[in-house]
Design an enzyme around this catalytic site. Structure first.
Site, PDB file in Angstrom:
ATOM      1  N   HIS A 207      -3.780 -13.961 -12.038  1.00  0.00           N
ATOM      2  CA  HIS A 207      -2.511 -13.550 -11.420  1.00  0.00           C
ATOM      3  C   HIS A 207      -2.062 -14.672 -10.493  1.00  0.00           C
ATOM      4  O   HIS A 207      -2.770 -15.030  -9.564  1.00  0.00           O
ATOM      5  CB  HIS A 207      -2.727 -12.249 -10.628  1.00  0.00           C
ATOM      6  CG  HIS A 207      -1.528 -11.832  -9.812  1.00  0.00           C
ATOM      7  ND1 HIS A 207      -0.361 -11.383 -10.364  1.00  0.00           N
ATOM      8  CD2 HIS A 207      -1.335 -11.805  -8.470  1.00  0.00           C
ATOM      9  CE1 HIS A 207       0.509 -11.079  -9.406  1.00  0.00           C
ATOM     10  NE2 HIS A 207      -0.060 -11.330  -8.241  1.00  0.00           N
TER      11      HIS A 207
ATOM     12  N   GLY B  41       0.831  -1.216   0.000  1.00  0.00           N
ATOM     13  CA  GLY B  41       0.000   0.000   0.000  1.00  0.00           C
ATOM     14  C   GLY B  41       0.860   1.258   0.000  1.00  0.00           C
ATOM     15  O   GLY B  41       0.611   2.212  -0.751  1.00  0.00           O
TER      16      GLY B  41
HETATM   17  P1  NAD Z   1       1.024  -5.906   4.906  1.00  0.00           P
HETATM   18  O1  NAD Z   1       0.732  -6.883   5.982  1.00  0.00           O
HETATM   19  O2  NAD Z   1       2.333  -5.216   4.887  1.00  0.00           O
HETATM   20  O3  NAD Z   1      -0.114  -4.797   4.871  1.00  0.00           O
HETATM   21  C1  NAD Z   1      -1.473  -5.072   4.904  1.00  0.00           C
HETATM   22  C2  NAD Z   1      -2.159  -3.871   5.517  1.00  0.00           C
HETATM   23  O4  NAD Z   1      -3.578  -4.060   5.435  1.00  0.00           O
HETATM   24  C3  NAD Z   1      -1.819  -3.653   7.005  1.00  0.00           C
HETATM   25  O5  NAD Z   1      -1.331  -2.344   7.205  1.00  0.00           O
HETATM   26  C4  NAD Z   1      -3.141  -3.885   7.699  1.00  0.00           C
HETATM   27  O6  NAD Z   1      -3.323  -3.109   8.863  1.00  0.00           O
HETATM   28  C5  NAD Z   1      -4.112  -3.471   6.618  1.00  0.00           C
HETATM   29  N1  NAD Z   1      -5.490  -3.945   6.832  1.00  0.00           N
HETATM   30  C6  NAD Z   1      -5.907  -5.157   7.255  1.00  0.00           C
HETATM   31  N2  NAD Z   1      -7.256  -5.178   7.342  1.00  0.00           N
HETATM   32  C7  NAD Z   1      -7.682  -3.954   6.953  1.00  0.00           C
HETATM   33  C8  NAD Z   1      -8.961  -3.351   6.815  1.00  0.00           C
HETATM   34  N3  NAD Z   1     -10.078  -4.022   7.095  1.00  0.00           N
HETATM   35  N4  NAD Z   1      -9.025  -2.069   6.397  1.00  0.00           N
HETATM   36  C9  NAD Z   1      -7.893  -1.382   6.115  1.00  0.00           C
HETATM   37  N5  NAD Z   1      -6.660  -1.887   6.228  1.00  0.00           N
HETATM   38  C10 NAD Z   1      -6.559  -3.156   6.641  1.00  0.00           C
HETATM   39  O7  NAD Z   1       0.814  -6.709   3.533  1.00  0.00           O
HETATM   40  P2  NAD Z   1       1.287  -6.239   2.068  1.00  0.00           P
HETATM   41  O8  NAD Z   1       2.585  -6.865   1.773  1.00  0.00           O
HETATM   42  O9  NAD Z   1       1.122  -4.773   1.954  1.00  0.00           O
HETATM   43  O10 NAD Z   1       0.181  -6.979   1.175  1.00  0.00           O
HETATM   44  C11 NAD Z   1      -1.172  -6.596   1.224  1.00  0.00           C
HETATM   45  C12 NAD Z   1      -1.969  -7.428   0.212  1.00  0.00           C
HETATM   46  O11 NAD Z   1      -1.537  -7.086  -1.113  1.00  0.00           O
HETATM   47  C13 NAD Z   1      -1.730  -8.942   0.355  1.00  0.00           C
HETATM   48  O12 NAD Z   1      -2.935  -9.654   0.104  1.00  0.00           O
HETATM   49  C14 NAD Z   1      -0.712  -9.232  -0.740  1.00  0.00           C
HETATM   50  O13 NAD Z   1      -0.733 -10.567  -1.166  1.00  0.00           O
HETATM   51  C15 NAD Z   1      -1.181  -8.274  -1.813  1.00  0.00           C
HETATM   52  N6  NAD Z   1      -0.204  -7.945  -2.846  1.00  0.00           N
HETATM   53  C16 NAD Z   1      -0.649  -7.987  -4.121  1.00  0.00           C
HETATM   54  C17 NAD Z   1       0.200  -7.677  -5.156  1.00  0.00           C
HETATM   55  C18 NAD Z   1      -0.311  -7.744  -6.556  1.00  0.00           C
HETATM   56  O14 NAD Z   1       0.473  -7.678  -7.500  1.00  0.00           O
HETATM   57  N7  NAD Z   1      -1.600  -7.871  -6.755  1.00  0.00           N
HETATM   58  C19 NAD Z   1       1.530  -7.307  -4.889  1.00  0.00           C
HETATM   59  C20 NAD Z   1       1.957  -7.280  -3.552  1.00  0.00           C
HETATM   60  C21 NAD Z   1       1.070  -7.597  -2.524  1.00  0.00           C
HETATM   61  C1  MLT Z   2       3.144 -10.570  -6.438  1.00  0.00           C
HETATM   62  O1  MLT Z   2       3.000 -11.244  -7.468  1.00  0.00           O
HETATM   63  O2  MLT Z   2       4.175  -9.918  -6.238  1.00  0.00           O
HETATM   64  C2  MLT Z   2       2.034 -10.504  -5.436  1.00  0.00           C
HETATM   65  O3  MLT Z   2       0.913 -11.194  -5.875  1.00  0.00           O
HETATM   66  C3  MLT Z   2       2.451 -10.903  -4.056  1.00  0.00           C
HETATM   67  C4  MLT Z   2       2.566 -12.401  -3.925  1.00  0.00           C
HETATM   68  O4  MLT Z   2       3.272 -13.022  -4.729  1.00  0.00           O
HETATM   69  O5  MLT Z   2       1.962 -12.987  -3.012  1.00  0.00           O
END
Ligand code: NAD
Ligand code: MLT
Length: 303
Positions: free
Chosen positions: A171, A12
């Protein structure tokens, strides 16, 4: 344009930074459930804006009702996977968060486009769209697309801007390199000596390897998803492999195909793909639907 970020963890924060640091937004809204995190991150961004002379307004809150009037809402809230897990293993925990957000965000943000990032990202987009009835896209395979281009560029020793092409499907482990779209220096990939299986394995496995060592992926997806957001905000009409809602067997689902991304999203170039790529996409769609339906029914007790 006003943009809101729901979830301010690792990805985020990275996406927020990469999409707002050019000063293209009028207002940025920051929200997370962790006390003080939005406020302290606001300070960080203000300091960054100061050195760049950016005038964008920032508000931050732990109260979701303060997220109001956004044109674009980016959702990264939820659990990330740990080494050894698949993204689909996060379905139940993160779907509960999406159902909750779907009941709270739309009334205060009429007409917003929702950009889903939380994993399993395509299924989370489908869940959010199902429960909110709002326009929801998944950032899908634009991340894999850039991983694929970077790997081929390195292997063939060519500048990355000479490599074109897309990855589609879900994905994650079901992503498919759409080989009929891949070219190097304007020539079809088949004219080059490249091991397609090696490319495909890299695209599917590198995120897991990064997570194992670095605890999460940030800079790659953070920058790539920042570009998806920018394409929407600035109406750039760029071809990107993201997932828009489509109806399959009566259910909204999200599967990535290369599609024009601007203020409106579409059309896609799906019909221009060769038969092999189309077949892979059809298979990925059916697999997505079967798993998604099963996972939705496992949610029974929370809905
Ligand atoms: P993280 O644990 O660092 O951060 C997650 C955040 O979500 C935390 O700050 C937490 O407090 C917050 N959160 C939890 N419940 C919440 C709610 N109800 N309302 C608001 N905030 C809330 O994790 P991250 O590494 O930032 O990953 C977050 C998500 O993004 C994961 O599901 C991860 O797999 C995904 N992600 C996706 C991609 C992609 O390419 N699509 C890439 C990286 C991460
Ligand atoms: C990514 O591809 O970087 C994200 O979907 C995070 C993950 O691999 O879980």
């Amino acid at each position: 344009t006003k943009i809101a970020f729901v979830g301010l963890g690792k990805i985020g924060q990275t996406i927020t930074y990469s999409s707002v640091i050019d000063g293209i937004f009028e207002e940025v809204m920051l929200y997370d459930i962790i006390p003080e995190l939005p406020e302290k991150f606001e300070h960080e961004l203000r300091h960054a804006f100061a050195t760049k002379s950016i005038k964008t307004e920032i508000i931050s809150s732990n109260n979701i009702d303060d997220i109001a009037g956004a044109d674009i809402v980016v959702i990264t809230a939820g659990k990330p996977r740990k080494p050894g897990m698949s993204r689909r293993d996060l379905f139940k925990d993160n779907a509960k968060i999406m159902i909750d957000l779907a009941s709270k965000l739309p009334s205060k943000n009429p007409g917003a486009i929702y950009v889903m990032v939380t994993n399993p990202v395509d299924m989370m987009a489908s869940v959010f769209a199902k429960y909110s009835k709002e326009m929801t896209i998944s950032t899908g395979d634009q991340v894999e697309t850039m991983r694929m281009r970077s790997f081929i560029a390195k292997k063939l020793h060519v500048p990355v801007n000479e490599v074109n092409g897309y990855v589609g499907g879900e994905h994650g482990e079901d992503a498919v390199v759409l080989w009929s779209t891949v070219s190097v220096k304007g020539k079809p990939i088949d004219q080059f000596n490249i091991d397609k299986e090696e490319v495909s394995n890299y695209v599917k496995q590198i995120a897991g390897e990064i997570i194992r060592v670095m605890g999460g992926t940030t800079w790659g997806p953070g920058t790539i998803i920042g570009d998806v957001i920018r394409a929407i905000a600035l109406n750039e009409n760029k071809l990107m492999s993201i997932a828009t809602p489509r109806v399959f067997e009566g259910e909204i689902i999200h599967i990535s195909v290369p599609v024009i991304v601007g203020r409106t999203i579409g059309p896609s170039i799906e019909s221009l793909l060769d038969e092999k790529d189309k077949w892979h996409l059809t298979t990925a769609t059916k697999d997505f639907y079967d798993v998604y339906k099963e996972m939705l029914s496992s949610l029974g007790e929370v809905t």
